[in-house]
Design a protein around this motif. Sequence first.
Motif, mmCIF file in Angstrom:
data_model
loop_
_atom_site.group_PDB
_atom_site.id
_atom_site.type_symbol
_atom_site.label_atom_id
_atom_site.label_comp_id
_atom_site.label_asym_id
_atom_site.label_seq_id
_atom_site.Cartn_x
_atom_site.Cartn_y
_atom_site.Cartn_z
ATOM 1 N N ARG A 1 0.836 -1.197 0.000
ATOM 2 C CA ARG A 1 0.000 0.000 0.000
ATOM 3 C C ARG A 1 0.875 1.253 0.000
ATOM 4 O O ARG A 1 1.971 1.241 0.544
ATOM 5 C CB ARG A 1 -0.895 0.017 1.241
ATOM 6 C CG ARG A 1 -1.903 -1.095 1.280
ATOM 7 C CD ARG A 1 -2.663 -1.085 2.617
ATOM 8 N NE ARG A 1 -3.607 -2.167 2.660
ATOM 9 C CZ ARG A 1 -3.318 -3.413 3.035
ATOM 10 N NH1 ARG A 1 -2.112 -3.732 3.402
ATOM 11 N NH2 ARG A 1 -4.249 -4.344 3.043
ATOM 12 N N SER A 2 0.316 2.329 -0.563
ATOM 13 C CA SER A 2 0.989 3.622 -0.491
ATOM 14 C C SER A 2 -0.039 4.728 -0.671
ATOM 15 O O SER A 2 -1.152 4.485 -1.149
ATOM 16 C CB SER A 2 2.085 3.740 -1.557
ATOM 17 O OG SER A 2 1.523 3.778 -2.858
ATOM 18 N N ARG A 3 0.346 5.942 -0.277
ATOM 19 C CA ARG A 3 -0.505 7.111 -0.462
ATOM 20 C C ARG A 3 0.330 8.369 -0.283
ATOM 21 O O ARG A 3 1.414 8.343 0.299
ATOM 22 C CB ARG A 3 -1.676 7.116 0.515
ATOM 23 C CG ARG A 3 -1.271 7.419 1.941
ATOM 24 C CD ARG A 3 -2.473 7.458 2.863
ATOM 25 N NE ARG A 3 -2.061 7.937 4.165
ATOM 26 C CZ ARG A 3 -2.786 8.717 4.929
ATOM 27 N NH1 ARG A 3 -3.973 9.112 4.533
ATOM 28 N NH2 ARG A 3 -2.351 9.104 6.103
ATOM 29 N N CYS B 1 1.555 11.339 1.503
ATOM 30 C CA CYS B 1 1.705 11.480 2.948
ATOM 31 C C CYS B 1 1.842 12.931 3.361
ATOM 32 O O CYS B 1 1.112 13.408 4.220
ATOM 33 C CB CYS B 1 2.938 10.698 3.389
ATOM 34 S SG CYS B 1 3.408 10.948 5.090
ATOM 35 N N THR C 1 4.476 4.342 2.588
ATOM 36 C CA THR C 1 4.201 2.984 2.143
ATOM 37 C C THR C 1 4.464 1.982 3.257
ATOM 38 O O THR C 1 5.292 2.225 4.129
ATOM 39 C CB THR C 1 5.051 2.631 0.905
ATOM 40 O OG1 THR C 1 4.734 1.302 0.478
ATOM 41 C CG2 THR C 1 6.537 2.718 1.196
ATOM 42 N N LEU D 1 -1.577 1.882 7.037
ATOM 43 C CA LEU D 1 -2.198 2.449 5.844
ATOM 44 C C LEU D 1 -3.580 1.878 5.569
ATOM 45 O O LEU D 1 -4.435 2.566 5.013
ATOM 46 C CB LEU D 1 -1.298 2.253 4.630
ATOM 47 C CG LEU D 1 0.016 3.031 4.682
ATOM 48 C CD1 LEU D 1 0.817 2.799 3.421
ATOM 49 C CD2 LEU D 1 -0.224 4.503 4.892
ATOM 50 N N THR E 1 -5.933 5.242 0.541
ATOM 51 C CA THR E 1 -4.716 4.462 0.340
ATOM 52 C C THR E 1 -4.847 3.608 -0.911
ATOM 53 O O THR E 1 -5.879 2.990 -1.141
ATOM 54 C CB THR E 1 -4.453 3.556 1.563
ATOM 55 O OG1 THR E 1 -4.284 4.386 2.712
ATOM 56 C CG2 THR E 1 -3.217 2.716 1.380
#
Length: 141
Positions: free
Chosen positions: A3-5, A7, A72, A117, A123
Amino acid sequence: MHRSRLCSLVIDCKVEDIDAAADFWGRALGRPVKPAAPDAGGYRDIETRDDEPIVLVQKVEHPSRIHLDIETDDLDAEVRRLEALGARRVEFIQRWWVMEAPTGQRFCVVRPQRGPLEAHDNTNTWEGEPGKPGEPSEQGG
């Protein structure tokens, strides 16, 4: 799967007085500056809501600019995903990677800053082979 977004937005300031820089940016954004933690060093936090990106003011030696951080739960997988999209690694610093987009902007890939996350609606969940661009899965993103 990882997962990532988005930030944080980091305002890099080549200044002597980081507190004065943070005061300016806090006032410019209409947000208070959080009291500096004893170990804050060259960083100051601008207050944001939990559903907004973190805004940091950072004292730097390079020219002033603004960069973003992507958080992440799998640093290596996210860096490989971004490299497959054309980004390149610039430098590993303490716990994060400084990267450069194919368009020249620097950004950082960091570990989660506001808890797990999967607890956040915004996300992306990435499927696929490591190092391949991939698309967000149906589950998130």
